[in-house]
Write an enzyme that holds these catalytic residues in place. Structure first.
Site, PDB file in Angstrom:
ATOM      1  N   GLY A 186       3.066   1.223  -2.788  1.00 49.60           N
ATOM      2  CA  GLY A 186       3.259   2.153  -1.767  1.00 49.60           C
ATOM      3  C   GLY A 186       3.892   1.291  -1.007  1.00 49.60           C
ATOM      4  N   GLN A 187       3.548   0.944   0.545  1.00 51.35           N
ATOM      5  CA  GLN A 187       4.277   0.791   1.837  1.00 51.35           C
ATOM      6  C   GLN A 187       4.313  -0.394   2.105  1.00 51.35           C
ATOM      7  OE1 GLN A 187       4.188   3.981   4.570  1.00 51.35           O
ATOM      8  NE2 GLN A 187       4.875   4.537   2.684  1.00 51.35           N
ATOM      9  N   ARG A 188       2.714  -1.412   1.316  1.00 47.79           N
ATOM     10  CA  ARG A 188       2.466  -2.560   2.150  1.00 47.79           C
ATOM     11  C   ARG A 188       3.548  -3.176   0.983  1.00 47.79           C
ATOM     12  NH1 ARG A 188      -2.541  -3.121   3.957  1.00 47.79           N
ATOM     13  NH2 ARG A 188      -3.466  -1.851   4.953  1.00 47.79           N
ATOM     14  N   THR A 189       3.866  -4.560   1.206  1.00 50.25           N
ATOM     15  CA  THR A 189       4.693  -5.690   0.370  1.00 50.25           C
ATOM     16  C   THR A 189       3.621  -6.373  -0.343  1.00 50.25           C
ATOM     17  OG1 THR A 189       4.597  -7.672   1.948  1.00 50.25           O
ATOM     18  CG2 THR A 189       6.611  -5.749   1.543  1.00 50.25           C
TER      19      THR A 189
END
Ligand code: G3D
Length: 174
Positions: free
Chosen positions: A58-61
């Site tokens: 998803g968006q989080r690294t």
């Protein structure tokens, strides 16, 4: 302390069977929302190891997870829904992305090819090909095991391999 195994699955690839695996091995669902990360993490114990089970991607690294969950990762479990052929490409992408992380380079990798009880599910060998597991770094300790969280088949074989592999590496290092 070497006792932490992270069990991951790609975000968006929920439904692979993580909850069912936890229920089968631990007898109860242990989901909690992590206050720092704001999403669901399940924790179970197996053979003195703590396994955190959660979705990656998803968006989080991945770096935003390190402090709490990846700092001491000795093992990774990657759960695949072997019957969901359409999403295996995403699964491959997320897995190889995760394995690029330097701090995971020493982690033993167990791939659970789950849902083997479903007709039409790919076999562990086929999943290995689709996920291109042979392309992984030759130093990686890995194993793919077919299982069904539904019947329990293969789960203990998989987790036993993982904890033994971790124990043997740590014994050699110590
Ligand atoms: P998740 O926690 O990874 O999101 P779940 O996945 O454990 O919630 O499982 C998602 C669905 O797949 C559930 O069905 C569950 O019963 C089913 N499932 C999990 N593992 C297996 C398996 O090995 N075999 C089969 N046949 N089904 C499995 P529902 O219908 O409750 O959504």
């Amino acid at each position: 302390m070497h006792n932490c195994v992270n069990c991951c699955c790609c975000r968006g690839l929920d439904n692979s069977g993580k909850t069912t695996i936890v229920l089968k091995i631990n007898g109860e669902d242990t989901s909690v929302i992590s206050p720092t990360l704001g999403f669901n993490i399940k924790t179970m114990t197996y053979n003195k190891y703590t396994l955190n089970i959660w979705d990656v991607g998803g968006q989080r690294t991945i770096r935003s997870y390190w402090r709490n969950y990846f700092e001491q990762t000795d093992g990774l479990v990657w759960v695949v829904d072997s019957s969901d052929l359409r999403r295996l490409d995403d699964c491959k992408f997320e897995l190889h992305n995760l394995l690029k992380e330097e701090r995971l380079s020493g982690a033993s990798l167990l791939i659970l090819a789950n849902k083997q009880d479903i007709q039409g599910a790919l076999s562990p060998d086929e999943i290995a090909k689709v996920l291109n597991l042979e392309a992984m770094d030759k130093t990686r300790h890995w194993q793919i095991v077919g299982c069904s969280a539904y019947t329990g088949d293969g789960l203990l074989e998989g987790f036993d391999w993982l904890v033994q592999d971790i124990a043997s590496r740590i014994y050699v290092l110590d």
